[in-house]
Design a protein around this motif. Sequence first.
Motif, PDB file in Angstrom:
ATOM      1  N   ASP A 241       1.077  -0.878   0.064  1.00  0.00           N
ATOM      2  CA  ASP A 241       0.019  -0.024   0.107  1.00  0.00           C
ATOM      3  C   ASP A 241       0.751   1.503  -0.134  1.00  0.00           C
ATOM      4  OD1 ASP A 241      -2.280  -1.507   0.089  1.00  0.00           O
ATOM      5  OD2 ASP A 241      -2.622  -1.176   2.618  1.00  0.00           O
ATOM      6  N   ILE A 242       2.496   1.521  -0.139  1.00  0.00           N
ATOM      7  CA  ILE A 242       3.225   2.360   0.074  1.00  0.00           C
ATOM      8  C   ILE A 242       4.126   2.612  -0.983  1.00  0.00           C
ATOM      9  CG2 ILE A 242       4.976   3.612   0.943  1.00  0.00           C
ATOM     10  CD1 ILE A 242       5.152   1.621   3.920  1.00  0.00           C
ATOM     11  N   PRO A 243       3.030   3.312  -1.871  1.00  0.00           N
ATOM     12  CA  PRO A 243       3.845   3.731  -2.651  1.00  0.00           C
ATOM     13  C   PRO A 243       5.218   4.077  -3.216  1.00  0.00           C
ATOM     14  CG  PRO A 243       1.890   5.445  -2.877  1.00  0.00           C
ATOM     15  CD  PRO A 243       2.441   4.760  -1.918  1.00  0.00           C
ATOM     16  N   GLY A 244       5.841   3.300  -4.312  1.00  0.00           N
ATOM     17  CA  GLY A 244       7.513   3.012  -4.385  1.00  0.00           C
ATOM     18  C   GLY A 244       8.204   2.019  -3.675  1.00  0.00           C
ATOM     19  N   ALA A 245       7.492   1.336  -2.688  1.00  0.00           N
ATOM     20  CA  ALA A 245       7.659   0.532  -1.569  1.00  0.00           C
ATOM     21  C   ALA A 245       7.624  -0.766  -2.371  1.00  0.00           C
ATOM     22  CB  ALA A 245       7.375   1.088  -0.076  1.00  0.00           C
ATOM     23  N   GLY A 246       7.497  -1.068  -3.198  1.00  0.00           N
ATOM     24  CA  GLY A 246       7.264  -1.741  -3.664  1.00  0.00           C
ATOM     25  C   GLY A 246       6.094  -2.678  -3.654  1.00  0.00           C
ATOM     26  N   GLY A 247       6.118  -4.197  -4.031  1.00  0.00           N
ATOM     27  CA  GLY A 247       4.552  -4.681  -4.030  1.00  0.00           C
ATOM     28  C   GLY A 247       4.130  -6.101  -2.853  1.00  0.00           C
ATOM     29  N   GLY A 248       4.543  -5.686  -1.886  1.00  0.00           N
ATOM     30  CA  GLY A 248       4.807  -6.712  -1.107  1.00  0.00           C
ATOM     31  C   GLY A 248       4.154  -8.058  -1.160  1.00  0.00           C
ATOM     32  N   TRP A 249       2.909  -8.434   0.161  1.00  0.00           N
ATOM     33  CA  TRP A 249       3.900  -9.998  -0.370  1.00  0.00           C
ATOM     34  C   TRP A 249       3.064 -10.405  -1.114  1.00  0.00           C
ATOM     35  CZ3 TRP A 249       7.064 -12.649   2.014  1.00  0.00           C
ATOM     36  CH2 TRP A 249       7.189 -13.063   2.858  1.00  0.00           C
ATOM     37  N   THR A 250       2.481 -10.360  -1.904  1.00  0.00           N
ATOM     38  CA  THR A 250       1.291  -9.875  -3.394  1.00  0.00           C
ATOM     39  C   THR A 250       2.527 -10.235  -4.473  1.00  0.00           C
ATOM     40  OG1 THR A 250      -0.821  -9.723  -2.270  1.00  0.00           O
ATOM     41  CG2 THR A 250      -0.495 -10.311  -5.152  1.00  0.00           C
ATOM     42  N   TYR A 251       3.060  -9.495  -4.289  1.00  0.00           N
ATOM     43  CA  TYR A 251       3.972  -9.354  -5.664  1.00  0.00           C
ATOM     44  C   TYR A 251       5.260 -10.964  -5.169  1.00  0.00           C
ATOM     45  CZ  TYR A 251       8.858  -8.014  -7.965  1.00  0.00           C
ATOM     46  OH  TYR A 251       9.675  -7.921  -9.226  1.00  0.00           O
ATOM     47  N   ILE A 252       5.647 -10.343  -3.698  1.00  0.00           N
ATOM     48  CA  ILE A 252       6.959 -11.709  -3.797  1.00  0.00           C
ATOM     49  C   ILE A 252       6.745 -13.571  -3.719  1.00  0.00           C
ATOM     50  CG2 ILE A 252       8.170 -12.931  -1.663  1.00  0.00           C
ATOM     51  CD1 ILE A 252       8.389 -10.335  -0.822  1.00  0.00           C
ATOM     52  N   ILE A 253       5.359 -13.847  -3.480  1.00  0.00           N
ATOM     53  CA  ILE A 253       4.308 -14.752  -4.163  1.00  0.00           C
ATOM     54  C   ILE A 253       4.026 -15.176  -4.908  1.00  0.00           C
ATOM     55  CG2 ILE A 253       4.372 -15.338  -1.468  1.00  0.00           C
ATOM     56  CD1 ILE A 253       1.125 -14.954  -2.158  1.00  0.00           C
ATOM     57  N   SER A 254       4.058 -14.017  -6.228  1.00  0.00           N
ATOM     58  CA  SER A 254       3.410 -13.921  -6.936  1.00  0.00           C
ATOM     59  C   SER A 254       4.802 -14.687  -8.167  1.00  0.00           C
ATOM     60  CB  SER A 254       3.174 -12.690  -7.546  1.00  0.00           C
ATOM     61  OG  SER A 254       1.513 -12.461  -6.898  1.00  0.00           O
ATOM     62  N   ASP A 255       5.721 -13.558  -7.839  1.00  0.00           N
ATOM     63  CA  ASP A 255       7.254 -13.537  -8.434  1.00  0.00           C
ATOM     64  C   ASP A 255       7.237 -15.073  -8.238  1.00  0.00           C
ATOM     65  OD1 ASP A 255       8.804 -13.217 -10.261  1.00  0.00           O
ATOM     66  OD2 ASP A 255      10.378 -12.528  -8.600  1.00  0.00           O
ATOM     67  N   LEU A 256       7.693 -15.591  -6.774  1.00  0.00           N
ATOM     68  CA  LEU A 256       7.775 -17.444  -6.318  1.00  0.00           C
ATOM     69  C   LEU A 256       7.045 -18.178  -7.156  1.00  0.00           C
ATOM     70  CD1 LEU A 256       7.561 -18.456  -3.629  1.00  0.00           C
ATOM     71  CD2 LEU A 256       6.698 -20.027  -4.509  1.00  0.00           C
ATOM     72  N   LYS A 257       6.012 -18.017  -7.417  1.00  0.00           N
ATOM     73  CA  LYS A 257       4.780 -19.065  -8.378  1.00  0.00           C
ATOM     74  C   LYS A 257       5.568 -19.026 -10.005  1.00  0.00           C
ATOM     75  CE  LYS A 257       0.366 -19.073 -10.204  1.00  0.00           C
ATOM     76  NZ  LYS A 257       0.063 -20.361 -10.420  1.00  0.00           N
ATOM     77  N   THR A 258       5.605 -17.851 -10.166  1.00  0.00           N
ATOM     78  CA  THR A 258       6.476 -17.363 -11.830  1.00  0.00           C
ATOM     79  C   THR A 258       8.090 -18.252 -11.973  1.00  0.00           C
ATOM     80  OG1 THR A 258       4.705 -15.276 -12.070  1.00  0.00           O
ATOM     81  CG2 THR A 258       6.882 -16.156 -13.741  1.00  0.00           C
ATOM     82  N   LEU A 259       8.121 -18.268 -11.003  1.00  0.00           N
ATOM     83  CA  LEU A 259      10.038 -18.505 -11.210  1.00  0.00           C
ATOM     84  C   LEU A 259       9.705 -20.383 -11.293  1.00  0.00           C
ATOM     85  CD1 LEU A 259      13.206 -18.592 -10.949  1.00  0.00           C
ATOM     86  CD2 LEU A 259      12.874 -18.260  -8.538  1.00  0.00           C
ATOM     87  N   LEU A 260       8.926 -20.840 -10.033  1.00  0.00           N
ATOM     88  CA  LEU A 260       9.387 -22.176 -10.088  1.00  0.00           C
ATOM     89  C   LEU A 260       8.397 -22.952 -11.110  1.00  0.00           C
ATOM     90  CD1 LEU A 260       7.897 -23.010  -6.140  1.00  0.00           C
ATOM     91  CD2 LEU A 260      10.383 -23.096  -7.821  1.00  0.00           C
ATOM     92  N   GLU A 261       7.422 -21.953 -11.918  1.00  0.00           N
ATOM     93  CA  GLU A 261       6.157 -22.592 -12.819  1.00  0.00           C
ATOM     94  C   GLU A 261       7.386 -22.693 -14.370  1.00  0.00           C
ATOM     95  OE1 GLU A 261       2.083 -22.445 -11.022  1.00  0.00           O
ATOM     96  OE2 GLU A 261       2.189 -21.011 -12.551  1.00  0.00           O
ATOM     97  N   THR A 262       8.074 -21.140 -14.390  1.00  0.00           N
ATOM     98  CA  THR A 262       8.584 -20.568 -15.676  1.00  0.00           C
ATOM     99  C   THR A 262       9.987 -20.732 -15.867  1.00  0.00           C
ATOM    100  OG1 THR A 262       8.988 -18.474 -15.177  1.00  0.00           O
ATOM    101  CG2 THR A 262       6.383 -19.176 -16.165  1.00  0.00           C
ATOM    102  N   GLY A 263      10.470 -21.351 -14.783  1.00  0.00           N
ATOM    103  CA  GLY A 263      11.845 -20.696 -14.837  1.00  0.00           C
ATOM    104  C   GLY A 263      13.157 -19.582 -14.516  1.00  0.00           C
ATOM    105  N   LYS A 264      11.694 -18.487 -14.724  1.00  0.00           N
ATOM    106  CA  LYS A 264      12.190 -17.181 -14.764  1.00  0.00           C
ATOM    107  C   LYS A 264      10.794 -16.329 -13.990  1.00  0.00           C
ATOM    108  CE  LYS A 264      13.173 -17.535 -19.525  1.00  0.00           C
ATOM    109  NZ  LYS A 264      13.154 -16.896 -20.775  1.00  0.00           N
ATOM    110  N   SER A 265      12.196 -15.190 -13.450  1.00  0.00           N
ATOM    111  CA  SER A 265      10.826 -14.229 -12.672  1.00  0.00           C
ATOM    112  C   SER A 265      10.631 -13.139 -13.287  1.00  0.00           C
ATOM    113  CB  SER A 265      12.105 -13.690 -11.599  1.00  0.00           C
ATOM    114  OG  SER A 265      13.273 -12.716 -11.651  1.00  0.00           O
ATOM    115  N   PHE A 266       9.691 -12.377 -12.316  1.00  0.00           N
ATOM    116  CA  PHE A 266       9.719 -10.995 -13.457  1.00  0.00           C
ATOM    117  C   PHE A 266      10.180 -10.465 -13.516  1.00  0.00           C
ATOM    118  CE2 PHE A 266       5.905 -10.690  -9.704  1.00  0.00           C
ATOM    119  CZ  PHE A 266       5.021 -11.441 -10.664  1.00  0.00           C
ATOM    120  N   ALA A 267      11.885  -9.983 -13.137  1.00  0.00           N
ATOM    121  CA  ALA A 267      12.781  -9.309 -13.017  1.00  0.00           C
ATOM    122  C   ALA A 267      13.833  -9.770 -14.609  1.00  0.00           C
ATOM    123  CB  ALA A 267      13.711  -9.491 -12.149  1.00  0.00           C
ATOM    124  N   SER A 268      13.119 -11.548 -14.404  1.00  0.00           N
ATOM    125  CA  SER A 268      14.249 -12.210 -15.911  1.00  0.00           C
ATOM    126  C   SER A 268      14.026 -11.905 -17.433  1.00  0.00           C
ATOM    127  CB  SER A 268      13.593 -13.552 -15.697  1.00  0.00           C
ATOM    128  OG  SER A 268      14.130 -14.300 -14.591  1.00  0.00           O
TER     129      SER A 268
END
Length: 159
Positions: free
Chosen positions: A132-159
Amino acid sequence: MSTTTVQVHRVWIKATPQAVWDAITNPEWNTRYGYGCPSEYDLRPGGTYRVLANEAMTQHGAPPVIIDGEVLESDPPNRLVQTWRANFSPDLTAEGFTRLTWEITEEYGAVRLTVTHELEGAPMTAAQVAGDIPGAGGGWTYIISDLKTLLETGKSFAS
């Protein structure tokens, strides 16, 4: 600012429970998603938990240990309970330790990852981990979404 004192975040991941556990607890994995910071666990009750600032964070003035805590329960690869304290600013550190629970359950041919963060008395931390804080990241939703993406595709959002 968010005043939610208990936040529950859930995602289904096409992976094994062990793969999800390793992605959470092993620095070789947990540096590959989210904000790219190594998380170190001593996976025994009373063991330490630390998240180290990455190089970009350090260059912007972050302390070397940006999050710390203690392992309360460890039941690999099913459940991890720990304390959690953000050290990004003196005000966040002053809010003290909160309780974080990771639950990994096989369900529907996948793994259901549930992250429950108990944030009583920590309104700034609650806002931060909710994203909820602009410019301070996406919190847990961002982190676990990226964890899911990495495990399923082999790449993170930043890849």
